[in-house]
Write an enzyme that holds these catalytic residues in place. Structure first.
Site, mmCIF file in Angstrom:
data_model
loop_
_atom_site.group_PDB
_atom_site.id
_atom_site.type_symbol
_atom_site.label_atom_id
_atom_site.label_comp_id
_atom_site.label_asym_id
_atom_site.label_seq_id
_atom_site.Cartn_x
_atom_site.Cartn_y
_atom_site.Cartn_z
ATOM 1 N N SER A 107 0.818 -1.211 0.000
ATOM 2 C CA SER A 107 0.000 0.000 0.000
ATOM 3 C C SER A 107 0.857 1.269 0.000
ATOM 4 O O SER A 107 1.609 1.512 -0.932
ATOM 5 C CB SER A 107 -0.955 -0.043 1.198
ATOM 6 O OG SER A 107 -1.911 0.972 1.128
ATOM 7 N N ASP A 246 -2.594 6.361 -3.540
ATOM 8 C CA ASP A 246 -1.421 5.758 -2.914
ATOM 9 C C ASP A 246 -0.938 4.598 -3.774
ATOM 10 O O ASP A 246 -1.420 4.382 -4.883
ATOM 11 C CB ASP A 246 -1.712 5.339 -1.475
ATOM 12 C CG ASP A 246 -2.679 4.174 -1.376
ATOM 13 O OD1 ASP A 246 -3.426 3.936 -2.340
ATOM 14 O OD2 ASP A 246 -2.688 3.487 -0.337
ATOM 15 N N ASP A 248 -1.242 1.396 -3.936
ATOM 16 C CA ASP A 248 -2.154 0.376 -4.479
ATOM 17 C C ASP A 248 -3.515 0.953 -4.836
ATOM 18 O O ASP A 248 -4.442 0.211 -5.152
ATOM 19 C CB ASP A 248 -2.292 -0.811 -3.529
ATOM 20 C CG ASP A 248 -3.057 -0.484 -2.255
ATOM 21 O OD1 ASP A 248 -3.076 0.703 -1.859
ATOM 22 O OD2 ASP A 248 -3.618 -1.409 -1.638
ATOM 23 N N ASP A 250 -6.019 2.386 -3.280
ATOM 24 C CA ASP A 250 -7.268 2.181 -2.542
ATOM 25 C C ASP A 250 -7.626 3.389 -1.683
ATOM 26 O O ASP A 250 -8.643 3.381 -1.001
ATOM 27 C CB ASP A 250 -7.220 0.904 -1.699
ATOM 28 C CG ASP A 250 -6.231 0.967 -0.548
ATOM 29 O OD1 ASP A 250 -5.399 1.912 -0.506
ATOM 30 O OD2 ASP A 250 -6.263 0.062 0.318
#
EC number: 5.4.2.10
Length: 451
Positions: A107, A246, A248, A250
């Site tokens: 992440s 960010d 990833d 999400d």
């Protein structure tokens, strides 16, 4: 017995250190494959297939190969999506009727870290009992399937295109983004080939940044956790709006044309207001213990019930499902809209915000008129490991004194860190000076009682 490896968002750590090592990840793939192989569908003769997506960390190649080998040894077929946002893997797993989805990502963390998280066939995070079953299989010897039962692997060539079309489908057909200049910061992460296309195909003039990953620069001075780069780009390009994802994709942060940054708390309020305007009412919204009190007060003025979950999008999701509500968010930019997606999605959330602005013909600042975030003061206090801060009368007295002085116009939140001997003291008040004064008084009491 507690879980040994799975945290609130899968398994995460520093690459090369347990558990993020190639041998462990191979065994993890095998264990997950054996759990999948025990499902009713497989027992009825269907062959399980999983989708693997990843972000742009250099370690993703190694961990992808290890996972693929483990699944194959368990007799599970694999589809490889390549770089793909976490919510994209969740969507594709559900849309393609696959047995599970796996994301290789840490992440918002730096490139030295990586992690593994799983999605069930319906695009949701795995239930606790499934994670426990996978951990139980990790203790068993790896017994490779016979050659005629080994899993096969293939690339899903149109993964990005499928997900781009899904994201666009969440934007109302009556509107487009023509006439808008948008800066899109992809954090050199999983969305670098996807997010710019989504907004461009809806008509926006897109200025992409953070779209040159090299395996080592994910989240490095760009993205939702470093929004200064977005602010500078918006101002330099005289853009109407900036959107930062960010690593990833999400979560998101949004910046308006003046360079003002809007966090997840404020965006939640904007989305609730939009739903009230379009649907007439909103049954309720979920935030976290850290959600700014000003947003809770503003939602109460709108007649919208508000519930605070523990910190973490997993817990926001649990509260939404328990109550049958749709909208929830964390201040960090995780936004959930369960009538659009089963998990937090930075691109979809940005489109929801843009749709709200289009429908209302207002700016973000105008939609948030009258909602001024309360100043927050956060102090991290180191204490002796195992110190009984909860049982301290002096700490309790300091908290009671602060809460009494604030008298409903502020909040006190004390919580222990889950990773180090630190107590986090947060005070929120209408005046910054009051927040600082009360936080320092409580922090002093903590230092004396726990040193």
């Amino acid at each position: 017995m507690g879980r040994r490896y799975f945290g609130t968002d899968g398994i995460r750590g520093t690459v090369g250190e347990a558990p993020i090592t190639p041998d462990f990840v191979l065994r993890l793939g095998y264990a997950a494959g054996k759990v999948l192989a025990g499902t009713a569908d497989v027992a009825a003769g269907a062959r399980p297939t999983v989708l693997i997506g990843k972000d742009t960390r250099v370690s993703g190649y190694m961990l992808e190969a290890a996972l693929e080998a483990g699944f194959s040894a368990a007799g599970v077929d694999v589809m490889l999506a390549g770089p793909m946002p976490t919510p994209g893997v969740a969507y594709l797993t559900r849309a393609l009727r696959l047995s599970a989805g796996v994301v290789i990502s840490a992440s918002h963390n730096p490139y030295q870290d990586n992690g593994i998280k799983f999605f069930s066939a319906d695009g949701n995070k795995l239930p606790d009992e499934t994670e426990a079953a996978i951990e139980a299989w990790l203790d068993k010897p790896l017994e490779c399937a016979s050659s005629d039962r080994l899993g096969k692997a293939r690339r899903l060539e149109d993964a990005a295109g499928r997900y781009i079309e899904f994201c666009k489908s969440t934007f109302p057909a009556a509107y487009d983004l023509r006439g808008l200049k948008l800066v899109i910061d992809c954090a050199h992460g999983a969305a670098y080939q996807i997010a710019p296309h989504v907004f461009h195909e809806l008509g926006a003039d897109v200025i992409p940044i953070g779209v040159a990953p090299n395996g080592f620069n994910i989240n490095d001075g760009v993205g939702a956790t470093a929004p200064d780069a977005l602010v500078r780009a918006v101002r330099a390009n005289h853009a109407d709006l900036g959107i930062a994802l960010d690593g990833d994709a999400d979560r998101l942060q949004v910046v308006d044309s003046t360079g003002r940054l809007y966090n997840g708390d404020e965006l939640l309020y904007v989305l609730v207001k939009d739903r009230i305007a379009t649907a007439g009412k909103v049954d309720g919204a979920v935030g976290t213990l850290m959600t700014n009190l000003a947003v809770e007060v503003a939602l109460q003025r709108e007649g919208v019930p508000f519930v605070r979950a523990a910190v973490g999008d997993r817990y926001v999701l649990e509260q939404l499902r328990e109550r049958g509500w749709q909208l929830g968010a964390e201040g960090s930019g995780h936004i959930l809209s369960l009538d659009r997606h089963s998990t937090g999605d930075g691109i979809v959330s940005a489109l929801l915000v843009l749709a709200a602005l289009k429908r209302s013909d207002r700016t973000l600042a105008q939609m948030l008129d009258g909602v001024t975030l309360f100043p927050q003061k956060l102090i991290n206090v180191r204490m002796k490991p195992g110190a009984d801060w909860k049982g301290s009368a002096s700490i309790r007295a300091a908290i009671d004194a602060a809460e009494g002085a604030l008298a409903g116009s502020g909040r006190v939140l004390i919580r222990a860190s889950g990773t180090e001997p630190v107590l986090r003291v947060m005070v929120e008040a209408q005046q910054a000076a009051d927040a600082t004064r009360h936080a320092e008084a409580i922090a002093d009491a903590v230092r004396i009682a726990t040193s």
